[in-house]
Design an enzyme around this catalytic site. Structure first.
Site, PDB file in Angstrom:
ATOM      1  N   GLU A 136      36.820  -8.003  19.762  1.00 16.77           N
ATOM      2  CA  GLU A 136      36.606  -8.316  21.153  1.00 16.77           C
ATOM      3  C   GLU A 136      36.182  -9.852  21.278  1.00 16.77           C
ATOM      4  OE1 GLU A 136      35.355  -8.069  25.300  1.00 16.77           O
ATOM      5  OE2 GLU A 136      36.978  -7.065  24.026  1.00 16.77           O
ATOM      6  N   HIS A 149      54.714  -2.369  22.150  1.00 11.04           N
ATOM      7  CA  HIS A 149      54.911  -1.866  23.379  1.00 11.04           C
ATOM      8  C   HIS A 149      54.394  -2.589  24.452  1.00 11.04           C
ATOM      9  CE1 HIS A 149      56.852   1.516  25.721  1.00 11.04           C
ATOM     10  NE2 HIS A 149      55.547   1.987  26.310  1.00 11.04           N
ATOM     11  N   HIS A 199      39.434 -12.019  20.878  1.00 10.46           N
ATOM     12  CA  HIS A 199      40.196 -11.903  22.400  1.00 10.46           C
ATOM     13  C   HIS A 199      39.469 -12.895  23.174  1.00 10.46           C
ATOM     14  CE1 HIS A 199      42.177 -10.497  25.709  1.00 10.46           C
ATOM     15  NE2 HIS A 199      41.232  -9.631  26.273  1.00 10.46           N
ATOM     16  N   HIS A 258      42.408  -5.715  34.986  1.00  8.49           N
ATOM     17  CA  HIS A 258      42.536  -6.756  34.135  1.00  8.49           C
ATOM     18  C   HIS A 258      43.954  -6.859  33.160  1.00  8.49           C
ATOM     19  CE1 HIS A 258      40.513 -10.026  31.717  1.00  8.49           C
ATOM     20  NE2 HIS A 258      40.245  -9.204  30.570  1.00  8.49           N
TER      21      HIS A 258
END
Length: 338
Positions: A70, A297, A73, A131
């Site tokens: 987290e 993806h 990021h 988001h």
């Protein structure tokens, strides 16, 4: 400016990839507070800080690997925000592309708010999906900024409404993918092309309720029933088929008809990325959403969006070039006549 925009685009791609990785490793609440992590600007490591984290958030014990997912990021997202603000300031100073620069700053600020709400509202699906869409929008805006800076756009002689419809179809598909992920519905439907079990009779429209009730303090691991998650997954698959068919026919029309070489080249690239994305979607189903393929993806979805936007821009940029050439020919014709 262009080098800065390229750096921002690459950083935005990294942020999207890290966001997907964080979501797929169930690390969205790896740090239960924002913008720090258990009251620190880094993941607690000392015994004192770990004990403080345990006392401050007893309901969410520290899992270092999730917390680092987290925070990394967040670090990259923060760096992107600073870079976007810097580029916008430079654009205003140079008096170039001020509107898109302002839009970029507003969007990055809105993204920061959504990032905070993602944590403080306990992974509420509508916020998580928003988001994700915000991240894709930021990437698209930066890419458009770069393309416009390289070559101006003009008013095309033929309508581009089918291109814009294609963009709408793709955005809906991306949103459905985000809703599928935010509600932990990725493995709720087995078999191809649709679920191997009955799904039509149990199709539930309330699966798309933007404000589902949380069963606890957060929405982690989902709050919907199996039937509702299956509904979301099947809808995502059906619309994926609609998206693939529409974009394929659209791109093929640009290859076969009398369009510019730039438009035909970008249409060919769109088809290649489209088939890659379909293949990754099938692989996700067959192999139960392996982490690497699931992240890929997400990233290829971003590339598909940029590819379609590049085709739209080529449509308008080609018109600008044609208008410029026509004006030059008219000017020279008037000179020769005089």
């Amino acid at each position: 400016m262009q080098k800065g925009l390229i750096a921002a685009i690459l950083l935005a791609v990294v942020v999207i990839g890290l966001g997907a990785f964080t979501r797929l490793t169930d690390a969205g609440l790896g740090c239960p507070d924002w913008p720090g992590c258990y009251g620190q600007f880094a993941v607690p490591q000392s015994e004192e800080h770990i004990q403080h984290a345990a006392s401050a958030y007893p309901e969410r014990p520290l899992e270092a690997h999730k917390a680092w997912n987290e925070m990394i990021h967040r670090y990259f997202a923060g760096a992107l925000g600073l870079l976007v603000v810097g580029l916008a300031a430079l654009a205003f100073w140079q008096k170039q592309n001020r509107l898109i620069a302002l839009a970029s700053v507003l969007l990055i600020g809105f993204q920061a708010i959504l990032g905070m709400l993602t944590v403080t509202l306990g992974l509420m699906p509508i916020v998580v999906m928003g988001h994700l869409l915000g991240g894709f929008s930021m990437l698209a805006l930066l890419f458009t900024w770069l393309m416009i800076a390289k070559r101006p756009i003009g008013k095309p002689q033929r309508s581009g409404r089918w291109l814009w419809l294609g963009l709408l179809v793709l955005v809906v598909q991306i949103a459905l993918g985000g809703w599928t992920s935010a509600n932990y519905s990725a493995i709720s439907c087995q078999g191809l092309p649709l679920c191997h079990e009955e799904w039509l009779s149990s199709y539930q429209l309330d699966a798309f309720d933007p404000l589902p009730h949380a069963t606890g303090n957060d929405y982690e691991f989902g709050v919907l029933s199996h039937e509702q998650r299956k509904t979301i997954h099947v809808t995502h698959r059906i619309w994926a088929g609609v998206t693939a068919i529409y974009l394929f026919i659209l791109a093929l029309s640009y290859i076969q008809r009398r369009h510019s070489d730039m438009e035909r080249g970008r249409a060919s690239r769109l088809i290649f990325i489209l088939f890659t994305q379909v293949g990754l979607g099938v692989a996700n189903v067959l192999w139960q959403v392996p982490l690497a393929i699931a992240v890929a993806h997400n990233l290829v979805a971003a590339m598909l969006l940029l590819s379609l936007i590049s085709l739209i821009l080529a449509h308008y940029q080609g018109a600008a070039v044609a208008t410029f050439v026509e004006q030059k020919e008219t000017h020279y014709g008037e000179v020769e006549h005089a």
